[in-house]
Design an enzyme around this catalytic site. Sequence first.
Site, PDB file in Angstrom:
ATOM      1  N   HIS A 200       0.802  -1.226   0.000  1.00 32.42           N
ATOM      2  CA  HIS A 200       0.000   0.000   0.000  1.00 32.42           C
ATOM      3  C   HIS A 200       0.836   1.278   0.000  1.00 32.42           C
ATOM      4  O   HIS A 200       0.291   2.376  -0.106  1.00 32.42           O
ATOM      5  CB  HIS A 200      -0.991  -0.004   1.178  1.00 32.42           C
ATOM      6  CG  HIS A 200      -0.410   0.294   2.515  1.00 32.42           C
ATOM      7  ND1 HIS A 200      -0.544   1.511   3.129  1.00 32.42           N
ATOM      8  CD2 HIS A 200       0.301  -0.475   3.371  1.00 32.42           C
ATOM      9  CE1 HIS A 200       0.043   1.481   4.315  1.00 32.42           C
ATOM     10  NE2 HIS A 200       0.565   0.287   4.486  1.00 32.42           N
ATOM     11  N   CYS A 324       1.320   4.784  12.344  1.00 32.40           N
ATOM     12  CA  CYS A 324       1.110   3.464  12.957  1.00 32.40           C
ATOM     13  C   CYS A 324       0.890   3.531  14.457  1.00 32.40           C
ATOM     14  O   CYS A 324       1.062   2.555  15.166  1.00 32.40           O
ATOM     15  CB  CYS A 324       2.300   2.565  12.638  1.00 32.40           C
ATOM     16  SG  CYS A 324       2.513   2.310  10.865  1.00 32.40           S
TER      17      CYS A 324
END
Length: 385
Positions: A200, A324
């Site tokens: 991605h 993240c």
Amino acid sequence: MRNRVYLDWNATTPLRAEARMAMLAAWDLIGNPSSVHAEGREARRLIEKARGALASAVGALPRNVVFTSSGTEANVLALSPGLSAPAGGTVERLLVSAVEHASVLAGGRFPSDRIGQIRVTPSGVVDLEHLNALLGAGAPALVSIMAANNETGALEPIGKAAKVVHDAGGLLHVDAIQALGKIPFDIKAVGADLATFSAHKIGGPKGVGALVVAEGVSGLEPVLRGGGQELGRRAGTENVAGIAGFGAAVKTAVQTLSEDAERMASLRDRLENGLRSIAGATIFSDDVQRLPNTVLFSAPGLKAETAVIGFDLEGIAVSSGSACSSGKVQPSHVLSAMGFGPAIAQGAVRVSLGWSTQPEDINRALEAWRKLGNTLLREQARNTA
């Protein structure tokens, strides 16, 4: 209403048309890729096509590509105690640079008492002298150094690090997730023994990653055991559609790399010149080689959370660094490792460009920063009055 501007490409990228088409075709297949009948063989063919595309892109052999569910899983798989170099010798400890992604800093499956950390310079580049000293102070080590930092964009001296590591009898893992599709990366040319990637980040789907192992490296211990898929290195029925999308995305990304990189670098430089002219913005790692698309900046008194919200209200998506975390804006561990204190680390904003970024997008970003910067300057004036 003005269209939104997406400038957070290091977090994730839009799905490329080529990847979408490959995934649509894969979703129409019935077979399990481990089945020997015609339906299964067709699913297997798509996986092997993607495996070949990634291998070709990074100078590896297809049999040495292991597909995973993400870049994080690929990193955990790579950080495996018991790996052996082609010349023999098993790694017994792990050394990671202080600016690695969280999935590497966590140490994979090495126990915490066998993990050491390599210093970086104020520019965010690995201190090779410190690495050499650490390697000389113990058993053979697996060393993990990213090719390009996801926050600053700084490129690490992978080739030089590989020589230091190999001279000490160790192995080198390179997290190349941010590098793929932005700069040339060849596992043989840089001397990496293991390298990890994520779909991605290059226009493929979320939920697909890969580990590439250099020829001759052995002892890789699977994280998931079961059916023996991926030559016994990663169990579980493969994500056929996701892998097909990964293969299509990497093929396109490599084909357009030179053109995209040159255009993004030009836009990045124009953005940085504009940022510096407003509110005394500082660009991090601008004295070393960087990715052509990445800008990490701050200014005196700036709070990253306020800035990210401010940009968002102006219709522009930027970030405060790695995507993240829990969603909360935290001081950058990368800037802390580079020697910057909390006051400036808490104000760092990352702008990252992509293949469809336009000059008008840069104009919009600078317009938004001008509003934020002027507000910041007024607050500073009030505080000093």
